[in-house]
Design an enzyme around this catalytic site. Structure first.
Site, PDB file in Angstrom:
ATOM      1  N   ARG A  79     -20.584 -12.073 -23.264  1.00  0.00           N
ATOM      2  CA  ARG A  79     -20.614 -11.375 -21.992  1.00  0.00           C
ATOM      3  C   ARG A  79     -19.293 -10.888 -21.408  1.00  0.00           C
ATOM      4  O   ARG A  79     -18.380 -11.415 -21.910  1.00  0.00           O
ATOM      5  CB  ARG A  79     -21.415 -12.017 -20.985  1.00  0.00           C
ATOM      6  CG  ARG A  79     -22.766 -12.727 -21.507  1.00  0.00           C
ATOM      7  CD  ARG A  79     -23.757 -11.283 -21.329  1.00  0.00           C
ATOM      8  NE  ARG A  79     -24.990 -11.565 -22.137  1.00  0.00           N
ATOM      9  CZ  ARG A  79     -25.454 -10.768 -23.046  1.00  0.00           C
ATOM     10  NH1 ARG A  79     -24.966  -9.670 -23.367  1.00  0.00           N
ATOM     11  NH2 ARG A  79     -26.875 -11.212 -23.588  1.00  0.00           N
ATOM     12  N   CYS A  80     -19.075  -9.790 -20.650  1.00  0.00           N
ATOM     13  CA  CYS A  80     -18.251  -9.242 -20.175  1.00  0.00           C
ATOM     14  C   CYS A  80     -17.368 -10.368 -19.575  1.00  0.00           C
ATOM     15  O   CYS A  80     -17.903 -11.353 -18.908  1.00  0.00           O
ATOM     16  CB  CYS A  80     -18.596  -8.124 -19.049  1.00  0.00           C
ATOM     17  SG  CYS A  80     -17.255  -7.597 -18.176  1.00  0.00           S
ATOM     18  N   PRO A  81     -16.108 -10.364 -19.737  1.00  0.00           N
ATOM     19  CA  PRO A  81     -15.019  -9.449 -20.349  1.00  0.00           C
ATOM     20  C   PRO A  81     -14.890  -9.878 -21.814  1.00  0.00           C
ATOM     21  O   PRO A  81     -13.971  -9.361 -22.428  1.00  0.00           O
ATOM     22  CB  PRO A  81     -14.027  -9.585 -19.576  1.00  0.00           C
ATOM     23  CG  PRO A  81     -13.890 -10.954 -19.234  1.00  0.00           C
ATOM     24  CD  PRO A  81     -15.258 -11.445 -18.839  1.00  0.00           C
TER      25      PRO A  81
ATOM     26  N   ASP B  90     -16.977  -0.922 -20.309  1.00  0.00           N
ATOM     27  CA  ASP B  90     -15.800  -1.567 -20.437  1.00  0.00           C
ATOM     28  C   ASP B  90     -14.739  -1.281 -21.588  1.00  0.00           C
ATOM     29  O   ASP B  90     -13.658  -0.974 -21.229  1.00  0.00           O
ATOM     30  CB  ASP B  90     -16.239  -3.218 -20.420  1.00  0.00           C
ATOM     31  CG  ASP B  90     -16.603  -3.655 -19.372  1.00  0.00           C
ATOM     32  OD1 ASP B  90     -16.631  -2.940 -18.198  1.00  0.00           O
ATOM     33  OD2 ASP B  90     -17.115  -5.028 -19.162  1.00  0.00           O
TER      34      ASP B  90
ATOM     35  N   ASP C 138     -23.650  -6.719 -25.027  1.00  0.00           N
ATOM     36  CA  ASP C 138     -23.534  -6.813 -23.393  1.00  0.00           C
ATOM     37  C   ASP C 138     -23.426  -5.366 -22.829  1.00  0.00           C
ATOM     38  O   ASP C 138     -22.800  -4.384 -23.336  1.00  0.00           O
ATOM     39  CB  ASP C 138     -22.489  -7.397 -23.192  1.00  0.00           C
ATOM     40  CG  ASP C 138     -22.029  -7.548 -21.512  1.00  0.00           C
ATOM     41  OD1 ASP C 138     -23.068  -7.348 -20.883  1.00  0.00           O
ATOM     42  OD2 ASP C 138     -21.030  -8.066 -21.071  1.00  0.00           O
TER      43      ASP C 138
END
Length: 76
Positions: free
Chosen positions: A17-19, A50, A44
């Site tokens: 998942r981010c980041p 992103d 994600d």
């Protein structure tokens, strides 16, 4: 991309998942030669925003988005 149709390297960030996908890209890209293309595999949904944003901020070239994959060329 390069003369061939495949990237020089693939980073498998699926399930992260981010980041984390951007962090892995940011760590790996400087280790590759200028002009190298990296494909980031990321499922994600935030990666779709992103990764291109990171490329703009860092002066790298965002080449393409595929289903759950993003191609980035090292510019500098």
């Amino acid at each position: 991309m390069s003369a061939r149709s495949e990237p020089e390297e693939t980073l498998d960030c699926r399930g992260q998942r981010c980041p984390l996908p951007v962090i892995h890209l940011a760590r790996r890209l400087p280790e590759l030669p200028v002009g190298a293309v990296v494909r980031v595999l990321a499922d994600d949904p935030a990666a779709a925003v992103d990764i291109p944003a990171w490329c703009r901020m860092r002066g790298q070239e965002f080449l393409a988005a595929h289903p759950d994959a993003y191609d980035v060329r090292r510019v500098r």
